[in-house]
Design a protein around this motif. Structure first.
Motif, short mmCIF file in Angstrom:
data_model
loop_
_atom_site.label_atom_id
_atom_site.label_comp_id
_atom_site.label_asym_id
_atom_site.label_seq_id
_atom_site.Cartn_x
_atom_site.Cartn_y
_atom_site.Cartn_z
N LYS A 1 13.12 117.94 -35.41
CA LYS A 1 12.38 117.30 -36.51
C LYS A 1 11.67 117.73 -37.57
O LYS A 1 11.20 118.74 -37.51
CB LYS A 1 11.40 116.23 -35.63
CG LYS A 1 12.22 115.31 -34.67
CD LYS A 1 11.42 114.59 -34.07
CE LYS A 1 12.18 113.53 -32.99
NZ LYS A 1 11.22 112.54 -32.38
N LYS B 1 27.79 105.43 -28.39
CA LYS B 1 26.46 104.92 -29.04
C LYS B 1 25.20 106.08 -28.25
O LYS B 1 24.52 106.84 -28.78
CB LYS B 1 26.07 103.57 -28.79
CG LYS B 1 24.63 103.30 -29.28
CD LYS B 1 24.31 101.67 -28.96
CE LYS B 1 23.02 101.28 -29.32
NZ LYS B 1 22.90 100.04 -29.06
N ASP B 2 25.67 105.99 -26.80
CA ASP B 2 24.66 106.86 -25.98
C ASP B 2 24.75 108.30 -26.49
O ASP B 2 23.58 108.91 -26.61
CB ASP B 2 24.86 106.55 -24.41
CG ASP B 2 24.48 105.24 -24.03
OD1 ASP B 2 23.86 104.41 -24.78
OD2 ASP B 2 25.03 104.62 -22.95
N GLU B 3 25.93 108.71 -26.38
CA GLU B 3 26.21 110.26 -26.90
C GLU B 3 25.57 110.38 -28.30
O GLU B 3 24.99 111.58 -28.37
CB GLU B 3 27.67 110.42 -26.82
CG GLU B 3 28.37 110.39 -25.53
CD GLU B 3 29.82 110.68 -25.59
OE1 GLU B 3 30.34 110.83 -26.61
OE2 GLU B 3 30.44 110.65 -24.42
N THR B 4 25.77 109.58 -29.06
CA THR B 4 25.07 109.78 -30.48
C THR B 4 23.61 109.99 -30.28
O THR B 4 22.93 110.73 -30.99
CB THR B 4 25.81 108.75 -31.59
OG1 THR B 4 27.20 108.60 -31.34
CG2 THR B 4 25.21 109.05 -32.81
N ARG B 5 23.09 108.90 -29.57
CA ARG B 5 21.54 108.71 -29.64
C ARG B 5 21.23 110.10 -28.99
O ARG B 5 20.16 110.67 -29.40
CB ARG B 5 21.26 107.76 -28.81
CG ARG B 5 19.52 107.37 -28.59
CD ARG B 5 19.25 106.18 -27.87
NE ARG B 5 19.36 105.21 -29.06
CZ ARG B 5 19.90 103.99 -28.79
NH1 ARG B 5 20.32 103.71 -27.58
NH2 ARG B 5 20.11 103.18 -29.77
N ASN C 1 22.62 113.13 -29.01
CA ASN C 1 22.95 114.11 -29.96
C ASN C 1 21.83 114.02 -30.87
O ASN C 1 21.24 115.12 -31.50
CB ASN C 1 24.00 113.92 -30.58
CG ASN C 1 25.20 114.50 -29.59
OD1 ASN C 1 25.06 115.32 -28.50
ND2 ASN C 1 26.35 114.12 -29.88
N LEU C 2 21.35 113.08 -31.54
CA LEU C 2 20.29 112.80 -32.59
C LEU C 2 18.97 113.18 -32.03
O LEU C 2 18.17 113.71 -32.74
CB LEU C 2 20.10 111.34 -33.05
CG LEU C 2 21.26 110.79 -33.84
CD1 LEU C 2 20.94 109.33 -34.14
CD2 LEU C 2 21.22 111.73 -35.21
N GLU C 3 18.67 112.78 -30.62
CA GLU C 3 17.39 113.43 -29.99
C GLU C 3 17.43 115.00 -29.75
O GLU C 3 16.11 115.14 -29.98
CB GLU C 3 17.11 112.71 -28.70
CG GLU C 3 16.97 111.11 -28.85
CD GLU C 3 16.74 110.56 -27.55
OE1 GLU C 3 16.94 111.21 -26.60
OE2 GLU C 3 16.53 109.54 -27.63
N LYS C 4 18.38 115.44 -29.76
CA LYS C 4 18.49 117.03 -29.71
C LYS C 4 18.21 117.50 -31.24
O LYS C 4 17.86 118.75 -31.18
CB LYS C 4 19.82 117.25 -29.11
CG LYS C 4 20.11 116.96 -27.69
CD LYS C 4 21.36 117.54 -27.34
CE LYS C 4 21.96 117.27 -25.92
NZ LYS C 4 23.18 117.69 -25.69
N LEU C 5 18.36 117.01 -32.15
CA LEU C 5 18.04 117.43 -33.47
C LEU C 5 16.66 118.00 -33.74
O LEU C 5 15.84 117.17 -33.23
CB LEU C 5 18.60 116.88 -34.61
CG LEU C 5 20.26 116.49 -34.85
CD1 LEU C 5 20.32 115.38 -35.91
CD2 LEU C 5 20.81 117.86 -35.02
#
Length: 91
Positions: A91, A79-83, A85-89
Motif C-alpha cells: 500500500k 473474485k476471491d482470488e482477485t481480492r 491478490n489485491l490485499e497482497k499488494l
C-alpha cells in the motif's frame, strides 16, 4: 325337508343373480358412451403428452440453472482470488 327347501332357495336365488348379470352384460355400450370413452381417451393422451413436454422443459431449465450456478461459482472463485491478490499488494 328343510334342507331341500333351503337348497332350492339358494339355487333359485343364484339363478336369478346369474340371469341379472348375464342380461346386464349383454346390453353393451351405446354409441354415445363409446364416443364419450373415445373423447376421454383422447383427453388422457393429450394430458400425457403435455405432462411429458413439461417434464422435458423442467429438465432443460434445471440444466440451465445448474450451468448458471457453475458459472456463478467460478466467478465467485475468481473474485476471491482477485481480492486476495489485491490485499497482497503493497500500500
Amino acid at each position: 325337508m328343510k334342507m331341500v327347501s333351503k337348497m332350492k332357495s339358494v339355487v333359485v336365488i343364484s339363478g336369478i343373480a346369474a340371469m341379472t348379470v348375464f342380461l346386464s352384460a349383454c346390453g353393451g355400450l351405446s354409441e354415445a358412451q363409446i364416443a364419450e370413452l373415445n373423447a376421454l381417451k383422447s383427453e388422457v393422451q393429450s394430458l400425457e403428452n403435455e405432462a411429458n413436454s413439461l417434464k422435458e422443459e423442467r429438465a432443460r431449465l434445471e440444466k440451465q440453472i445448474e450451468e448458471q450456478n457453475r458459472k456463478l461459482a467460478e466467478c465467485q472463485k475468481q473474485k476471491d482470488e482477485t481480492r486476495a491478490n489485491l490485499e497482497k499488494l503493497p500500500k
